[in-house]
Scaffold this active site. Structure first.
Site, PDB file in Angstrom:
ATOM      1  N   GLY A 176       0.930  -1.362   0.042  1.00 56.63           N
ATOM      2  CA  GLY A 176       0.083  -0.029   0.013  1.00 56.63           C
ATOM      3  C   GLY A 176       0.623   1.339   0.090  1.00 56.63           C
ATOM      4  CG  ASN A 177       1.763   2.845  -2.733  1.00 58.44           C
ATOM      5  OD1 ASN A 177       0.898   2.884  -3.338  1.00 58.44           O
ATOM      6  ND2 ASN A 177       2.615   1.915  -2.789  1.00 58.44           N
ATOM      7  CB  THR A 224       9.961   2.190  -0.949  1.00 55.62           C
ATOM      8  OG1 THR A 224       9.885   1.067  -1.445  1.00 55.62           O
ATOM      9  CG2 THR A 224      11.573   2.334  -0.594  1.00 55.62           C
ATOM     10  CB  THR A 228       6.107   4.254  -2.578  1.00 53.12           C
ATOM     11  OG1 THR A 228       5.362   3.430  -2.966  1.00 53.12           O
ATOM     12  CG2 THR A 228       5.063   5.434  -2.395  1.00 53.12           C
ATOM     13  CB  SER A 229       8.642   1.883  -6.840  1.00 49.89           C
ATOM     14  OG  SER A 229       7.792   0.706  -6.266  1.00 49.89           O
ATOM     15  CD  GLU A 230       2.534  -0.476  -5.782  1.00 49.23           C
ATOM     16  OE1 GLU A 230       1.565  -1.032  -6.587  1.00 49.23           O
ATOM     17  OE2 GLU A 230       2.420  -0.699  -4.535  1.00 49.23           O
ATOM     18  CG  HIS A 282      -1.820   0.736  -4.018  1.00 46.60           C
ATOM     19  ND1 HIS A 282      -2.899  -0.016  -4.709  1.00 46.60           N
ATOM     20  CD2 HIS A 282      -0.711   0.309  -3.912  1.00 46.60           C
ATOM     21  CE1 HIS A 282      -2.197  -1.137  -4.976  1.00 46.60           C
ATOM     22  NE2 HIS A 282      -1.113  -1.223  -4.407  1.00 46.60           N
ATOM     23  CG  HIS A 332      -1.451  -4.290  -8.020  1.00 48.07           C
ATOM     24  ND1 HIS A 332      -0.781  -3.373  -8.610  1.00 48.07           N
ATOM     25  CD2 HIS A 332      -1.234  -4.362  -6.646  1.00 48.07           C
ATOM     26  CE1 HIS A 332      -0.128  -2.707  -7.782  1.00 48.07           C
ATOM     27  NE2 HIS A 332      -0.358  -3.535  -6.435  1.00 48.07           N
TER      28      HIS A 332
HETATM   29 ZN   LIG Z   1       0.314  -2.542  -4.623  1.00 46.73          ZN
END
Ligand SMILES: [Zn+2]
Length: 353
Positions: free
Chosen positions: A110-111, A126, A155-157, A176, A239
């Site tokens: 999550g992020n 991250t 975070t990469s997301e 997310h 996902h």
């Molecule tokens: Zn994810």
């Protein structure tokens, strides 16, 4: 334990030109004091003496003056540590705790990203559990994902969140997570059906469905970003879920709404009576209501027969009571005797007789 700062203490801190201590928790009214001060250039502002004329609707959207993004490294750092941003960091940690407590994330999953400028966003780092984040661990990035401040790596997301924010200016915050019920739909490749719960149609709208792309990749940002223009909640195939709102709490609510909706539809699909819809005519009223609240909906162009078309929804398992024939077959004494005989033979062989 983190210190809790009240509105009175916030006023005292501001009057001395200070900031809330790192890791402190602000009460909602203390947060208001800091945000008000920040909007007025960091000066302590007295609370309005007049009571509002009528009932109010709270507005937690983070606002900035267009064209006012800090440019120099020193100004960026100062902004990153300003009272309004510090208060937002605390809020993000609180939302992180809520998604973790609801079982919407596990491990470092999550992020959260919140837009705080024309080209600025605050985001979670991250490799961190969302349930145990501290305000000083948050990161400041630009809308291309370049990290501008914060000791922890972003975070990469974040790229997926930014894919939505760049295309949809109303998306001021994204959350997310991998909530189990909605993620089950993502894994089964099933789009949630529509026209079943009015509140979901108003506050979520139609749940979007993004085809699988590698998490954090430019392809995923592109796929999810395009769908995010018209959908506030998106199931990402194989996902999880990403949602957006006008502030981080609003976005978080949509995460709850999405998982709860998927859970209810899933349970209803097990009851063996099919799923009932309230019909396209009634859905039109709800879309109108959603629009009046300023939320996007792209279902205007659809024909009435398409509005509640759930033909793609195929619940995998439906609860069925055994048929009379099946019940009789089970009780057939000849079958039971044969099964007993085979079992006896196996037991004898095992015993070496
Ligand atoms: Zn994810």
């Amino acid at each position: 334990m983190s210190k809790v700062i009240t509105a009175k203490e916030a006023e005292a801190i501001l009057s001395q030109g200070g900031q809330p201590p790192a890791g402190s928790i602000l009460t909602p009214s203390a947060r208001d004091v800091f945000s008000r001060s920040d909007r007025q250039g960091g000066k302590s502002a007295p609370a309005p003496s007049k009571k509002p004329a009528g009932p109010i609707v709270p507005d937690n959207e983070f606002k900035w003056a267009p064209g006012s993004d800090p440019k120099t490294p020193a100004d960026i750092e100062k902004y990153f540590r300003s009272p309004a941003i510090e208060a937002l960091k605390v809020k993000i940690c609180g939302i992180g705790r809520r998604i973790w407590e609801k079982d919407y994330v596990d491990g470092n999953g999550g992020n959260i990203v919140v837009r705080v400028g024309d080209n600025l966003a605050l985001c979670t780092p991250t490799l961190i559990s969302k349930g145990f984040m501290a305000p000083e661990e948050m990161c400041l990035i630009d809308l291309d994902g370049k990290q501008l401040a914060g000791e922890r790596k972003r975070t990469s997301e974040a790229m997926t969140h930014l894919g939505i924010m760049k295309r949809q200016p109303k998306a001021k915050a994204c959350v997310h997570a991998h909530p189990p019920h909605a993620t089950a739909f993502a894994v089964a490749g099933v789009r949630p059906p529509t026209c079943m719960i009015p509140e979901a149609e108003v506050f979520l709208g139609e749940i979007g469905y993004a085809k699988y792309q590698t998490p954090g990749s430019p392809e995923n940002a592109e796929e999810v970003g395009k769908i995010g223009v018209d959908h506030q909640a998106i199931i990402m195939e194989n996902h999880g879920v990403i949602v957006w709102g006008k502030d981080v709490e609003d976005a978080y609510w949509k995460m709850e709404n999405t998982d709860s909706y998927c859970k209810t539809v899933w349970i209803a699909s097990q009851l063996g009576n099919g799923l009932h819809t309230f019909g396209a005519d009634k859905l039109k009223d709800l879309i109108k209501l959603r629009r009046s609240l300023g939320m996007p909906d792209n279902r205007d162009g659809l024909r009435e027969c398409e509005l509640c078309d759930n033909a793609d929804f195929r619940p995998g398992v439906v609860c069925q009571t055994p048929s009379k024939d099946a019940a009789e077959e089970k009780a057939d004494p000849a079958v039971e005797a044969a099964v007993r005989q085979i079992a006896d033979q196996i037991l004898k062989q095992l015993a070496g007789k």
